[in-house]
Design a protein around this motif. Structure first.
Motif, PDB file in Angstrom:
ATOM      1  N   ALA A 197      11.558  -0.029  -7.553  1.00 52.56           N
ATOM      2  CA  ALA A 197      10.686  -0.950  -8.094  1.00 52.56           C
ATOM      3  C   ALA A 197      10.066  -1.761  -6.998  1.00 52.56           C
ATOM      4  O   ALA A 197       9.063  -1.566  -7.272  1.00 52.56           O
ATOM      5  CB  ALA A 197      10.990  -1.554  -9.455  1.00 52.56           C
ATOM      6  N   LEU A 198      10.811  -2.258  -6.460  1.00 53.72           N
ATOM      7  CA  LEU A 198       9.956  -3.477  -5.411  1.00 53.72           C
ATOM      8  C   LEU A 198       9.265  -2.572  -4.318  1.00 53.72           C
ATOM      9  O   LEU A 198       8.077  -2.980  -4.136  1.00 53.72           O
ATOM     10  CB  LEU A 198      11.287  -4.106  -4.746  1.00 53.72           C
ATOM     11  CG  LEU A 198      10.749  -5.062  -3.539  1.00 53.72           C
ATOM     12  CD1 LEU A 198       9.979  -6.278  -4.316  1.00 53.72           C
ATOM     13  CD2 LEU A 198      11.991  -5.605  -2.894  1.00 53.72           C
ATOM     14  N   VAL A 199       9.862  -1.518  -3.866  1.00 55.71           N
ATOM     15  CA  VAL A 199       9.339  -0.577  -2.913  1.00 55.71           C
ATOM     16  C   VAL A 199       7.840   0.039  -3.391  1.00 55.71           C
ATOM     17  O   VAL A 199       6.664  -0.034  -2.898  1.00 55.71           O
ATOM     18  CB  VAL A 199       9.886   0.415  -2.288  1.00 55.71           C
ATOM     19  CG1 VAL A 199       9.125   1.645  -1.611  1.00 55.71           C
ATOM     20  CG2 VAL A 199      11.170   0.044  -1.530  1.00 55.71           C
ATOM     21  N   ALA A 200       7.980   0.361  -4.688  1.00 57.59           N
ATOM     22  CA  ALA A 200       6.628   0.790  -5.516  1.00 57.59           C
ATOM     23  C   ALA A 200       5.699  -0.242  -5.704  1.00 57.59           C
ATOM     24  O   ALA A 200       4.554  -0.170  -5.510  1.00 57.59           O
ATOM     25  CB  ALA A 200       7.206   1.476  -6.682  1.00 57.59           C
ATOM     26  N   ALA A 201       6.144  -1.354  -6.064  1.00 55.34           N
ATOM     27  CA  ALA A 201       5.010  -2.545  -6.029  1.00 55.34           C
ATOM     28  C   ALA A 201       4.597  -2.846  -4.643  1.00 55.34           C
ATOM     29  O   ALA A 201       3.411  -3.185  -4.720  1.00 55.34           O
ATOM     30  CB  ALA A 201       6.068  -3.788  -6.727  1.00 55.34           C
ATOM     31  N   PHE A 202       5.208  -2.959  -3.541  1.00 55.48           N
ATOM     32  CA  PHE A 202       4.762  -3.223  -2.445  1.00 55.48           C
ATOM     33  C   PHE A 202       3.569  -1.971  -1.951  1.00 55.48           C
ATOM     34  O   PHE A 202       2.756  -2.278  -1.436  1.00 55.48           O
ATOM     35  CB  PHE A 202       5.666  -3.188  -1.157  1.00 55.48           C
ATOM     36  CG  PHE A 202       6.371  -4.540  -1.146  1.00 55.48           C
ATOM     37  CD1 PHE A 202       5.721  -5.576  -0.910  1.00 55.48           C
ATOM     38  CD2 PHE A 202       7.787  -4.585  -1.669  1.00 55.48           C
ATOM     39  CE1 PHE A 202       6.030  -6.727  -0.812  1.00 55.48           C
ATOM     40  CE2 PHE A 202       8.364  -6.147  -1.380  1.00 55.48           C
ATOM     41  CZ  PHE A 202       7.314  -7.167  -0.996  1.00 55.48           C
ATOM     42  N   ALA A 203       4.081  -0.836  -2.449  1.00 61.18           N
ATOM     43  CA  ALA A 203       3.188   0.486  -2.009  1.00 61.18           C
ATOM     44  C   ALA A 203       1.794   0.315  -2.836  1.00 61.18           C
ATOM     45  O   ALA A 203       0.674   0.585  -2.293  1.00 61.18           O
ATOM     46  CB  ALA A 203       3.767   1.744  -2.400  1.00 61.18           C
ATOM     47  N   VAL A 204       1.865  -0.171  -4.079  1.00 65.96           N
ATOM     48  CA  VAL A 204       0.587  -0.315  -5.081  1.00 65.96           C
ATOM     49  C   VAL A 204      -0.252  -1.378  -4.237  1.00 65.96           C
ATOM     50  O   VAL A 204      -1.422  -1.123  -4.374  1.00 65.96           O
ATOM     51  CB  VAL A 204       1.183  -0.242  -6.426  1.00 65.96           C
ATOM     52  CG1 VAL A 204      -0.254  -0.994  -7.149  1.00 65.96           C
ATOM     53  CG2 VAL A 204       1.816   0.819  -6.890  1.00 65.96           C
ATOM     54  N   THR A 205       0.583  -2.388  -4.008  1.00 66.00           N
ATOM     55  CA  THR A 205      -0.175  -3.511  -3.509  1.00 66.00           C
ATOM     56  C   THR A 205      -0.883  -3.128  -2.232  1.00 66.00           C
ATOM     57  O   THR A 205      -1.829  -3.662  -1.836  1.00 66.00           O
ATOM     58  CB  THR A 205       0.863  -4.675  -2.925  1.00 66.00           C
ATOM     59  OG1 THR A 205       1.377  -5.089  -4.370  1.00 66.00           O
ATOM     60  CG2 THR A 205      -0.076  -6.086  -2.450  1.00 66.00           C
ATOM     61  N   ALA A 206      -0.174  -2.507  -1.458  1.00 68.38           N
ATOM     62  CA  ALA A 206      -0.765  -1.899   0.083  1.00 68.38           C
ATOM     63  C   ALA A 206      -1.792  -1.193  -0.273  1.00 68.38           C
ATOM     64  O   ALA A 206      -2.922  -1.215   0.724  1.00 68.38           O
ATOM     65  CB  ALA A 206       0.294  -1.455   0.756  1.00 68.38           C
ATOM     66  N   LEU A 207      -1.978  -0.391  -1.244  1.00 66.07           N
ATOM     67  CA  LEU A 207      -2.926   0.695  -1.331  1.00 66.07           C
ATOM     68  C   LEU A 207      -4.163   0.166  -1.672  1.00 66.07           C
ATOM     69  O   LEU A 207      -5.283   0.527  -1.426  1.00 66.07           O
ATOM     70  CB  LEU A 207      -2.514   1.792  -2.110  1.00 66.07           C
ATOM     71  CG  LEU A 207      -1.357   3.064  -1.682  1.00 66.07           C
ATOM     72  CD1 LEU A 207      -0.858   3.790  -2.521  1.00 66.07           C
ATOM     73  CD2 LEU A 207      -1.911   3.423  -0.299  1.00 66.07           C
ATOM     74  N   THR A 208      -3.922  -1.025  -2.675  1.00 68.10           N
ATOM     75  CA  THR A 208      -5.101  -1.521  -3.520  1.00 68.10           C
ATOM     76  C   THR A 208      -5.505  -3.030  -2.833  1.00 68.10           C
ATOM     77  O   THR A 208      -6.250  -3.651  -3.195  1.00 68.10           O
ATOM     78  CB  THR A 208      -4.697  -1.711  -4.935  1.00 68.10           C
ATOM     79  OG1 THR A 208      -3.537  -2.553  -5.007  1.00 68.10           O
ATOM     80  CG2 THR A 208      -4.495  -0.390  -5.577  1.00 68.10           C
ATOM     81  N   PHE A 209      -4.993  -3.459  -1.731  1.00 63.52           N
ATOM     82  CA  PHE A 209      -5.228  -4.537  -1.160  1.00 63.52           C
ATOM     83  C   PHE A 209      -6.666  -4.854  -0.726  1.00 63.52           C
ATOM     84  O   PHE A 209      -7.236  -5.804  -1.002  1.00 63.52           O
ATOM     85  CB  PHE A 209      -4.321  -4.806   0.003  1.00 63.52           C
ATOM     86  CG  PHE A 209      -4.299  -6.453   0.542  1.00 63.52           C
ATOM     87  CD1 PHE A 209      -3.934  -7.403  -0.219  1.00 63.52           C
ATOM     88  CD2 PHE A 209      -5.135  -6.713   1.717  1.00 63.52           C
ATOM     89  CE1 PHE A 209      -4.175  -8.574   0.285  1.00 63.52           C
ATOM     90  CE2 PHE A 209      -5.217  -7.999   2.113  1.00 63.52           C
ATOM     91  CZ  PHE A 209      -4.596  -8.952   1.478  1.00 63.52           C
ATOM     92  N   ASN A 210      -7.252  -3.680  -0.281  1.00 57.38           N
ATOM     93  CA  ASN A 210      -8.646  -3.912   0.172  1.00 57.38           C
ATOM     94  C   ASN A 210      -9.673  -4.000  -0.758  1.00 57.38           C
ATOM     95  O   ASN A 210     -10.669  -4.828  -0.586  1.00 57.38           O
ATOM     96  CB  ASN A 210      -8.940  -2.606   0.916  1.00 57.38           C
ATOM     97  CG  ASN A 210      -8.228  -2.495   2.404  1.00 57.38           C
ATOM     98  OD1 ASN A 210      -7.873  -3.165   2.905  1.00 57.38           O
ATOM     99  ND2 ASN A 210      -8.139  -1.084   2.795  1.00 57.38           N
ATOM    100  N   THR A 211      -9.494  -3.599  -2.141  1.00 59.52           N
ATOM    101  CA  THR A 211     -10.238  -3.386  -3.051  1.00 59.52           C
ATOM    102  C   THR A 211      -9.939  -4.801  -3.806  1.00 59.52           C
ATOM    103  O   THR A 211     -11.088  -5.393  -4.536  1.00 59.52           O
ATOM    104  CB  THR A 211     -10.041  -2.292  -4.275  1.00 59.52           C
ATOM    105  OG1 THR A 211      -8.750  -2.332  -4.645  1.00 59.52           O
ATOM    106  CG2 THR A 211     -10.506  -0.944  -3.593  1.00 59.52           C
ATOM    107  N   THR A 212      -8.714  -5.499  -3.709  1.00 62.55           N
ATOM    108  CA  THR A 212      -8.678  -6.406  -4.532  1.00 62.55           C
ATOM    109  C   THR A 212      -8.857  -8.018  -3.535  1.00 62.55           C
ATOM    110  O   THR A 212      -9.039  -9.059  -4.178  1.00 62.55           O
ATOM    111  CB  THR A 212      -7.061  -6.866  -5.025  1.00 62.55           C
ATOM    112  OG1 THR A 212      -6.466  -6.454  -3.895  1.00 62.55           O
ATOM    113  CG2 THR A 212      -6.760  -5.765  -5.934  1.00 62.55           C
ATOM    114  N   SER A 213      -8.929  -7.676  -2.263  1.00 60.07           N
ATOM    115  CA  SER A 213      -9.140  -8.858  -1.481  1.00 60.07           C
ATOM    116  C   SER A 213     -10.644  -9.358  -1.283  1.00 60.07           C
ATOM    117  O   SER A 213     -10.945 -10.456  -0.887  1.00 60.07           O
ATOM    118  CB  SER A 213      -8.562  -8.548  -0.070  1.00 60.07           C
ATOM    119  OG  SER A 213      -9.228  -7.616   0.623  1.00 60.07           O
ATOM    120  N   ALA A 214     -11.515  -8.535  -1.796  1.00 58.64           N
ATOM    121  CA  ALA A 214     -12.842  -8.742  -1.492  1.00 58.64           C
ATOM    122  C   ALA A 214     -13.773  -9.583  -2.615  1.00 58.64           C
ATOM    123  O   ALA A 214     -13.301 -10.085  -3.628  1.00 58.64           O
ATOM    124  CB  ALA A 214     -13.597  -7.312  -1.372  1.00 58.64           C
TER     125      ALA A 214
END
Length: 64
Positions: free
Chosen positions: A47-64
């Motif tokens: 679950a921790l790995v999945a959470a990091f993966a989701v964060t990494a994949l969506t980071f560009n759209t959420t940081s703008a």
């Protein structure tokens, strides 16, 4: 000419490729079998790995 060369390469390497795929699928099946026998800590780790993966994949759209 190119088709003949490709055909010869396929025939030469087909058995090696088939054996590699068989080994990979066997390893994957064995891994899933071991996964079912693990305790809850591995599920938390996944679950921790999945959470990091989701964060990494969506980071560009959420940081703008």
């Amino acid at each position: 000419m190119r088709d003949e060369m490709d055909g010869r390469l396929w025939v030469d390497h087909h058995d090696d490729f088939s054996e590699a795929v068989d080994r990979a699928m066997s390893a994957l099946r064995a891994g899933f079998g071991r996964l079912a026998l693990w305790d809850g800590s591995s599920h938390q780790l996944m679950a921790l790995v999945a959470a990091f993966a989701v964060t990494a994949l969506t980071f560009n759209t959420t940081s703008a």
